[in-house]
Design a protein around this motif. Structure first.
Motif, PDB file in Angstrom:
ATOM      1  N   GLN A 279       0.805  -1.246  -0.045  1.00 33.11           N
ATOM      2  CA  GLN A 279      -0.005  -0.019   0.163  1.00 33.11           C
ATOM      3  C   GLN A 279       0.677   1.015  -0.092  1.00 33.11           C
ATOM      4  O   GLN A 279       1.853   1.274   0.602  1.00 33.11           O
ATOM      5  N   GLU A 280       0.299   2.445  -0.763  1.00 35.68           N
ATOM      6  CA  GLU A 280       0.960   3.638  -0.637  1.00 35.68           C
ATOM      7  C   GLU A 280       0.224   4.596   0.312  1.00 35.68           C
ATOM      8  O   GLU A 280      -0.875   4.437   0.380  1.00 35.68           O
ATOM      9  N   GLY A 281       1.008   5.569   0.954  1.00 35.14           N
ATOM     10  CA  GLY A 281       0.522   6.360   1.834  1.00 35.14           C
ATOM     11  C   GLY A 281       1.371   7.431   2.335  1.00 35.14           C
ATOM     12  O   GLY A 281       2.655   7.513   1.968  1.00 35.14           O
ATOM     13  N   GLU A 282       1.083   7.767   3.866  1.00 39.57           N
ATOM     14  CA  GLU A 282       2.126   8.864   4.371  1.00 39.57           C
ATOM     15  C   GLU A 282       2.048   8.530   5.685  1.00 39.57           C
ATOM     16  O   GLU A 282       1.287   8.018   6.372  1.00 39.57           O
ATOM     17  N   LEU A 283       3.315   8.666   6.192  1.00 42.30           N
ATOM     18  CA  LEU A 283       3.517   8.312   7.869  1.00 42.30           C
ATOM     19  C   LEU A 283       3.912   9.882   8.450  1.00 42.30           C
ATOM     20  O   LEU A 283       4.715  10.532   7.603  1.00 42.30           O
ATOM     21  N   VAL A 284       3.574   9.654   9.458  1.00 40.62           N
ATOM     22  CA  VAL A 284       3.660  11.036  10.216  1.00 40.62           C
ATOM     23  C   VAL A 284       4.401  10.478  11.758  1.00 40.62           C
ATOM     24  O   VAL A 284       4.015   9.642  12.156  1.00 40.62           O
ATOM     25  N   LEU A 285       5.431  11.000  11.902  1.00 43.22           N
ATOM     26  CA  LEU A 285       6.529  10.559  13.039  1.00 43.22           C
ATOM     27  C   LEU A 285       6.659  11.557  14.060  1.00 43.22           C
ATOM     28  O   LEU A 285       6.118  12.728  13.574  1.00 43.22           O
ATOM     29  N   ASP A 286       6.855  11.370  15.391  1.00 48.01           N
ATOM     30  CA  ASP A 286       6.944  12.125  16.504  1.00 48.01           C
ATOM     31  C   ASP A 286       8.201  13.140  16.183  1.00 48.01           C
ATOM     32  O   ASP A 286       8.218  14.114  16.426  1.00 48.01           O
ATOM     33  N   CYS A 287       9.274  12.534  15.448  1.00 46.67           N
ATOM     34  CA  CYS A 287      10.496  13.187  15.276  1.00 46.67           C
ATOM     35  C   CYS A 287      11.200  12.549  13.800  1.00 46.67           C
ATOM     36  O   CYS A 287      10.917  11.243  13.651  1.00 46.67           O
ATOM     37  N   THR A 288      11.773  13.503  13.202  1.00 44.25           N
ATOM     38  CA  THR A 288      12.228  12.839  11.793  1.00 44.25           C
ATOM     39  C   THR A 288      13.657  13.701  11.430  1.00 44.25           C
ATOM     40  O   THR A 288      13.765  14.718  11.555  1.00 44.25           O
ATOM     41  N   PRO A 289      14.393  12.806  10.742  1.00 48.37           N
ATOM     42  CA  PRO A 289      15.639  13.627   9.973  1.00 48.37           C
ATOM     43  C   PRO A 289      15.435  13.898   8.636  1.00 48.37           C
ATOM     44  O   PRO A 289      16.116  14.598   8.034  1.00 48.37           O
ATOM     45  N   PHE A 290      14.270  13.544   8.068  1.00 49.09           N
ATOM     46  CA  PHE A 290      13.740  13.742   6.545  1.00 49.09           C
ATOM     47  C   PHE A 290      13.394  15.228   6.608  1.00 49.09           C
ATOM     48  O   PHE A 290      12.597  15.870   7.402  1.00 49.09           O
ATOM     49  N   TYR A 291      14.271  15.863   5.689  1.00 52.20           N
ATOM     50  CA  TYR A 291      13.697  17.375   5.385  1.00 52.20           C
ATOM     51  C   TYR A 291      12.422  17.340   4.562  1.00 52.20           C
ATOM     52  O   TYR A 291      12.515  16.742   3.471  1.00 52.20           O
ATOM     53  N   GLY A 292      11.234  17.984   4.843  1.00 52.98           N
ATOM     54  CA  GLY A 292      10.224  18.121   4.137  1.00 52.98           C
ATOM     55  C   GLY A 292      10.171  19.352   3.238  1.00 52.98           C
ATOM     56  O   GLY A 292      10.928  20.321   3.503  1.00 52.98           O
ATOM     57  N   GLU A 293       9.922  19.161   2.010  1.00 52.38           N
ATOM     58  CA  GLU A 293      10.090  20.145   0.882  1.00 52.38           C
ATOM     59  C   GLU A 293       9.382  21.598   1.572  1.00 52.38           C
ATOM     60  O   GLU A 293       8.391  21.843   1.702  1.00 52.38           O
ATOM     61  N   MET A 294      10.388  22.457   1.609  1.00 52.92           N
ATOM     62  CA  MET A 294      10.267  23.918   1.992  1.00 52.92           C
ATOM     63  C   MET A 294      11.252  24.628   1.371  1.00 52.92           C
ATOM     64  O   MET A 294      12.151  24.435   1.158  1.00 52.92           O
ATOM     65  N   GLY A 295      10.908  25.933   1.227  1.00 51.68           N
ATOM     66  CA  GLY A 295      11.703  27.214   0.727  1.00 51.68           C
ATOM     67  C   GLY A 295      12.530  26.914  -0.604  1.00 51.68           C
ATOM     68  O   GLY A 295      13.928  27.354  -0.643  1.00 51.68           O
ATOM     69  N   GLY A 296      11.825  25.982  -1.456  1.00 51.73           N
ATOM     70  CA  GLY A 296      12.622  25.685  -2.641  1.00 51.73           C
ATOM     71  C   GLY A 296      13.472  24.205  -2.709  1.00 51.73           C
ATOM     72  O   GLY A 296      13.741  23.886  -3.666  1.00 51.73           O
ATOM     73  N   GLN A 297      13.733  23.815  -1.332  1.00 53.50           N
ATOM     74  CA  GLN A 297      14.521  22.781  -1.366  1.00 53.50           C
ATOM     75  C   GLN A 297      13.715  21.461  -1.525  1.00 53.50           C
ATOM     76  O   GLN A 297      12.578  21.195  -0.642  1.00 53.50           O
ATOM     77  N   VAL A 298      14.207  20.465  -2.344  1.00 48.76           N
ATOM     78  CA  VAL A 298      13.108  19.230  -2.359  1.00 48.76           C
ATOM     79  C   VAL A 298      12.918  18.265  -1.129  1.00 48.76           C
ATOM     80  O   VAL A 298      13.919  18.490  -0.331  1.00 48.76           O
ATOM     81  N   GLY A 299      12.191  17.533  -0.890  1.00 49.14           N
ATOM     82  CA  GLY A 299      12.039  16.704   0.203  1.00 49.14           C
ATOM     83  C   GLY A 299      12.933  15.295   0.171  1.00 49.14           C
ATOM     84  O   GLY A 299      13.342  15.063  -1.044  1.00 49.14           O
ATOM     85  N   ASP A 300      13.254  14.844   1.328  1.00 47.69           N
ATOM     86  CA  ASP A 300      14.233  13.758   1.373  1.00 47.69           C
ATOM     87  C   ASP A 300      13.501  12.413   0.903  1.00 47.69           C
ATOM     88  O   ASP A 300      12.329  12.458   1.206  1.00 47.69           O
ATOM     89  N   THR A 301      14.452  11.588   0.480  1.00 47.07           N
ATOM     90  CA  THR A 301      13.865  10.144   0.512  1.00 47.07           C
ATOM     91  C   THR A 301      14.775   9.289   1.276  1.00 47.07           C
ATOM     92  O   THR A 301      15.895   9.540   1.862  1.00 47.07           O
ATOM     93  N   GLY A 302      14.335   7.905   1.415  1.00 50.66           N
ATOM     94  CA  GLY A 302      14.977   7.170   2.128  1.00 50.66           C
ATOM     95  C   GLY A 302      14.276   5.876   2.674  1.00 50.66           C
ATOM     96  O   GLY A 302      13.266   5.415   2.042  1.00 50.66           O
ATOM     97  N   LEU A 303      14.313   5.565   3.905  1.00 49.89           N
ATOM     98  CA  LEU A 303      13.691   4.369   4.270  1.00 49.89           C
ATOM     99  C   LEU A 303      13.183   4.446   5.750  1.00 49.89           C
ATOM    100  O   LEU A 303      14.111   4.975   6.888  1.00 49.89           O
ATOM    101  N   ILE A 304      12.084   3.985   6.053  1.00 47.33           N
ATOM    102  CA  ILE A 304      11.578   4.007   7.423  1.00 47.33           C
ATOM    103  C   ILE A 304      11.448   2.520   7.726  1.00 47.33           C
ATOM    104  O   ILE A 304      10.586   1.796   7.081  1.00 47.33           O
ATOM    105  N   SER A 305      11.949   2.010   8.783  1.00 45.05           N
ATOM    106  CA  SER A 305      12.051   0.315   9.103  1.00 45.05           C
ATOM    107  C   SER A 305      11.760   0.134  10.613  1.00 45.05           C
ATOM    108  O   SER A 305      12.195   1.035  11.664  1.00 45.05           O
ATOM    109  N   GLY A 306      11.299  -0.952  10.642  1.00 43.91           N
ATOM    110  CA  GLY A 306      11.080  -1.339  12.058  1.00 43.91           C
ATOM    111  C   GLY A 306      11.165  -2.906  12.185  1.00 43.91           C
ATOM    112  O   GLY A 306      11.620  -3.520  11.307  1.00 43.91           O
ATOM    113  N   ASP A 307      10.750  -3.502  13.262  1.00 44.85           N
ATOM    114  CA  ASP A 307      10.625  -4.998  13.472  1.00 44.85           C
ATOM    115  C   ASP A 307       9.663  -5.643  12.399  1.00 44.85           C
ATOM    116  O   ASP A 307       8.642  -5.623  12.584  1.00 44.85           O
ATOM    117  N   GLY A 308      10.638  -6.315  11.272  1.00 39.94           N
ATOM    118  CA  GLY A 308       9.782  -6.912  10.413  1.00 39.94           C
ATOM    119  C   GLY A 308       9.075  -5.861   9.410  1.00 39.94           C
ATOM    120  O   GLY A 308       7.871  -6.247   8.574  1.00 39.94           O
TER     121      GLY A 308
END
Length: 885
Positions: free
Chosen positions: A486-515
């Protein structure tokens, strides 16, 4: 018989009659015209409208529904609910009345064993077909059949669209349920005659003028209220005493230290709480969150009514989570997702109850004061100003204020309240016009921010961080979980991912947990303070409360940081070369390249561009430190920090400094030193508007690759020219001069060739004279369409006034060109018209201007016929057959 047993019997009954059992759809309908799923037919609406072809002709379902049109009557009548289950069977152009009516009767009287003597049936006043089926096929006595008008027995979707008569099956609960009025009968609003099942016969399409037209395929849509039929089968007085709701009532009574059935006012509150807790459980489960707009407002109103009636029962402590948990237990067999998403449901219920608990105390205190301020005992009206203050400042819903006032026998000045509301709406509209994200589709993010607070950004210092999933979004709605694929959006309590703002594009990467793994394809900040991670679940299940590791794509982020710091250096260099008027007006910072928009009144010369690029690269080599710190806006301005024109800043701002060269207000991520940028290459400079220029550039590894690619190409060109790099330019100039001379010679030769072709056409083509005009058609050798046009034009000028039609063969296709002298165009002969008709004989067509048109087609055998068609049509249009030459 328990509710779950009734439901299972119903679905089995229609499954045995060829119906597909369809799972209950979400309460959030896939229909922009509806806020909530309020009927069993809503998921099938596209089938009834003919927008989607169904995979099956027959369906049956048990659909959860929420409807608040009669919310004020909930708890005060035996039958009204906001949340209920609708059992239904549906036919999409398959069976019709002759099957639907007997089946409904059979299920009620045979499978559920209802007493036929207590059942009545109503039909639309003009529906003789349904009346006859009830009387002659089912065997209902005429005295048990009632004809009613359109208000009761004609169903439609609105002003236009599918519609039709309906037939209701009604259960007589006995005189003890009645109003004792002499006129009490079918259609009375009391509880004696209980509508169980509504059979809708969609047989018409109503047009904009209100006329009814028979549908090509007739449909069936039926709805049997589960709670209503359960109340009859379980022998209870109302829907609230059925098995699924009674348990919630008993639990609330226990919490309140009271008993159901002892006091009418207490019973009303117990009923309202039980119904509303079931509604909120289902709504939150399906992704509705409390808010002040649309379906979120409906949920908020339901929750706040429940809390308020809890207070009327004397319950001051939180109780909603307890009842939501019980609801999930009771409804879990039919809706297992309630158990799976229970933690999510309880967290939202607790949060909203806590928030409104404070509001309720303040609101009730203020309302009591407002009641005391009522000046005129005769009118007993609370001012619109007080009602507005309760609503706007204390968050007290108008409906709740109205309900409490009615209990006290006091009215509200709602006209003045509406006036104040309109003034507020206008103020809000003007404010929202200046906000980028103030759009209705952003409401889900406001709700998440409201419930879980801001996302803490740690990406300036880290590219990986432990975090907790707080919320999930999909399709514009909050979700309790996202499963693999499934595709969707996750909201975390804190994040190192920069969200697109001020002309800078948003980060990509991986969010992982147990399994669990979630690939982040983009990070956005839809509203201030909230970062959402958009992507796809690669494995496992994402759900609220899951502990995860958020890891940014490191190489990509470093590329973005290089480019962002490079934009600051470019800004500085532009002001050095062009002057202080050159100010940034926008930018786009991506990993591969960046775009920088700035104010300037003219294109940059090659020398200016070279100077800007050189300045930037010199400062990159200096390896200056890059610093960032937070200070007040006023102090930053006093230091000379540059702010982006038109941007709004808070009191505290982030300043990014590149040594003593550049100082700007910026929230983006940057390289810690300029040397990390590597180098800069300006790719282009262009105008994008009045006094507005755009520069595009690359840096870092992309600049290195760009230069290496140029070296490779230079080497290839040197090899082809058999020249050293320094010899390339003079060698190319010499080749270009030779090429120009050759082209001039070919053009001269080509014109001579074309004159010869024209003479051959005039000598051997089919010539017809009509009055003073020449009509010449024939085959030519020339294959290029552009040169055919030149040829036709040349012949037309030599023979004017003339119509010239020529055909050639090229790559298995016949090309047709027709040219007509302007004088003949005025007499009604057009090249486009001739080509259009003649092109049909070539298996194609064509068109163009009145004096020149091109066509053709794959049928090369028709080329002579096409030419003859051009000649005949032209002659006919010119008014005579003429003499052939």
């Amino acid at each position: 018989m328990k509710s779950e047993e009734i439901k299972a019997l119903f679905l089995e009954f229609f499954s045995a009659r060829g119906h597909r059992i369809v799972k209950s759809a979400s309460l959030i309908p896939d229909d922009p015209t509806l806020l909530l799923t309020g009927a069993g037919m809503v998921p099938f609406k596209p089938y009834f409208l003919g927008e989607v072809k169904p995979e099956f002709d027959r369906a049956t379902s048990a659909q959860k529904c929420v409807r608040t049109t009669d919310i004020e009557r909930v708890g005060r009548t035996a039958r009204h609910l906001t949340c209920f289950e609708m059992l239904g069977n549906f036919s999409f152009g398959d069976y019709y009345k002759r099957e639907a009516i007997p089946w409904a009767w059979e299920f009620l009287t045979v499978n559920l064993k209802l007493d036929p003597e207590r059942l009545w049936c109503s039909v639309y006043e003009d529906d003789d077909e349904a009346y006859d089926i009830w009387k002659d096929v089912v065997g209902i006595r005429p005295d048990r059949l009632v004809r009613l008008g359109a208000a009761d027995n004609f169903w439609d979707m609105g002003v236009t669209g599918p519609c039709g008569p309906c037939s209701e099956i009604i259960y007589d609960q006995g005189p003890e349920f009645g109003c004792e009025r002499p006129e009490c009968g079918i259609g009375c609003d009391c509880d004696r005659y209980l509508e169980l099942w509504n059979l809708v016969f969609m047989q018409y399409d109503r047009d904009a003028e209100g006329q009814l037209h028979p549908l090509p395929k007739k449909n069936i849509d039926t709805g049997l209220g589960l709670e209503r039929v359960a109340s009859v089968l379980q022998g209870v007085k109302n829907n609230f005493e059925t098995d699924n709701l009674r348990a919630i009532i008993e639990r609330m009574a226990e919490i309140a230290g009271t008993r159901y059935g002892q006091d009418e006012r207490t019973d009303v509150s117990l009923k309202i709480v039980s119904d509303h807790c079931r509604a909120m459980t289902f709504m939150i489960n399906d992704g509705v969150l409390p808010s002040n707009e649309e379906r979120g407002y409906i949920l908020r109103r339901i929750i706040r009514r429940a809390v308020r009636h809890g207070r009327l029962l004397g319950v001051e402590q939180p109780f909603l989570a307890d009842l939501c948990r019980l609801t999930a237990d009771m409804m879990g067999p039919g809706y297992p997702e309630l158990k799976e998403n229970l933690a999510f449901i309880l967290s939202i219920a607790r949060s909203e109850e806590d928030r409104f608990g404070k509001t309720l105390r303040q609101g009730m205190a203020y309302l009591e004061e407002a009641v005391e301020r009522v000046n005129d005992p005769a009118t007993q009206t609370i001012s619109g100003k007080d009602v507005f203050y309760l609503h706007d400042t204390l968050g007290f819903p108008l409906e709740l204020t109205r309900e409490i006032a009615e209990e006290k026998g006091i009215r509200l000045d709602e006209a003045d309240f509406e006036r104040l509301m309109q003034e507020q709406v206008e103020r809000a509209r003007l404010s929202r016009a200046e906000e980028t994200f103030a759009t209705p589709e952003k409401e889900v993010y406001r709700e998440i921010l409201d419930n879980f607070g801001e996302t803490v950004f740690v990406g300036y210092e880290k590219m990986e961080e432990r975090a907790e999933i707080k919320a999930l979004v999909g399709g514009g709605h909050a979700l309790p979980r996202l499963e693999e694929g499934q595709e969707g959006e996750l909201v975390l309590d804190c994040t190192p991912f920069y969200g697109e703002m001020g002309g800078q594009v948003g980060d990509t990467g991986l969010i992982s947990g147990d399994g669990f793994k979630f690939e982040v394809g983009d990070s956005q900040v839809p509203i201030s303070g909230l970062t959402v991670h958009r992507g796809k679940v690669l494995s496992g299940v994402a759900e609220a409360g899951l502990q995860v590791t958020a890891s940014v794509d490191r190489e990509r982020r470093l590329d973005i940081m290089r480019n962002h710091t490079a934009t600051h250096l470019v800004h500085w260099a532009l002001r050095e070369v062009l002057g202080a008027h050159a100010r940034q007006s926008g930018s786009l910072v991506e990993p591969e390249r960046f775009r920088f928009d700035f104010t300037h009144f003219a294109p940059l010369s090659p020398e200016e561009l070279q100077r800007v690029e050189e300045l930037v690269n010199m400062e990159i080599l200096e390896d200056h430190p890059v610093r960032a710190y937070v200070t007040t806006f006023d102090y930053a301005k006093s230091l000379g920090a540059i702010a982006l024109f038109g941007e709004k800043y808070r009191e505290l701002v982030r300043v990014v400094e590149v040594d003593d060269l550049s100082r700007e207000l910026c929230g983006g991520t940057h390289s810690p030193r300029t040397g990390i940028i590597g180098s800069l290459v300006i790719l282009s400079e262009s105008g994008i508007g009045a006094n507005m220029r755009r520069l595009e550039a690359i840096s870092g590894r992309f600049a290195y690759r760009y230069r290496k690619d140029l070296e490779r190409r230079m080497s290839e060109v040197s090899g082809l020219l058999k020249a050293t790099p320094k010899q390339i330019v003079p060698r190319v100039e010499k080749l270009l001069q030779t090429n120009r001379e050759l082209e001039a010679g070919l053009a001269k030769y080509g014109r001579s060739e074309m004159v010869g072709e024209a003479e051959r056409l005039a000598a051997h083509g089919l010539l017809r004279r009509v009055s003073d005009a020449n009509i010449l058609v024939g085959m030519v050798e020339e294959k290029d369409v552009a040169r055919m046009r030149e040829l036709a034009e040349l012949v037309r000028e030599k023979m004017k006034p003339a119509v010239v039609g020529i055909v050639s063969l090229s790559e298995g296709k016949a090309n047709l060109v027709v040219a007509v002298s302007p004088d003949l165009v005025k007499r009604g002969v057009t090249a486009g018209g001739l080509v259009k008709e003649a092109g049909k004989l070539l298996g194609g067509g064509g068109g163009g201007k009145p004096d020149m048109a091109v066509g053709g087609g794959p049928d090369i055998a028709g080329r002579e016929a096409a030419l003859e068609k051009v000649s005949e049509l032209a002659a006919e249009l010119l008014g005579a057959a003429g003499d052939e030459g």
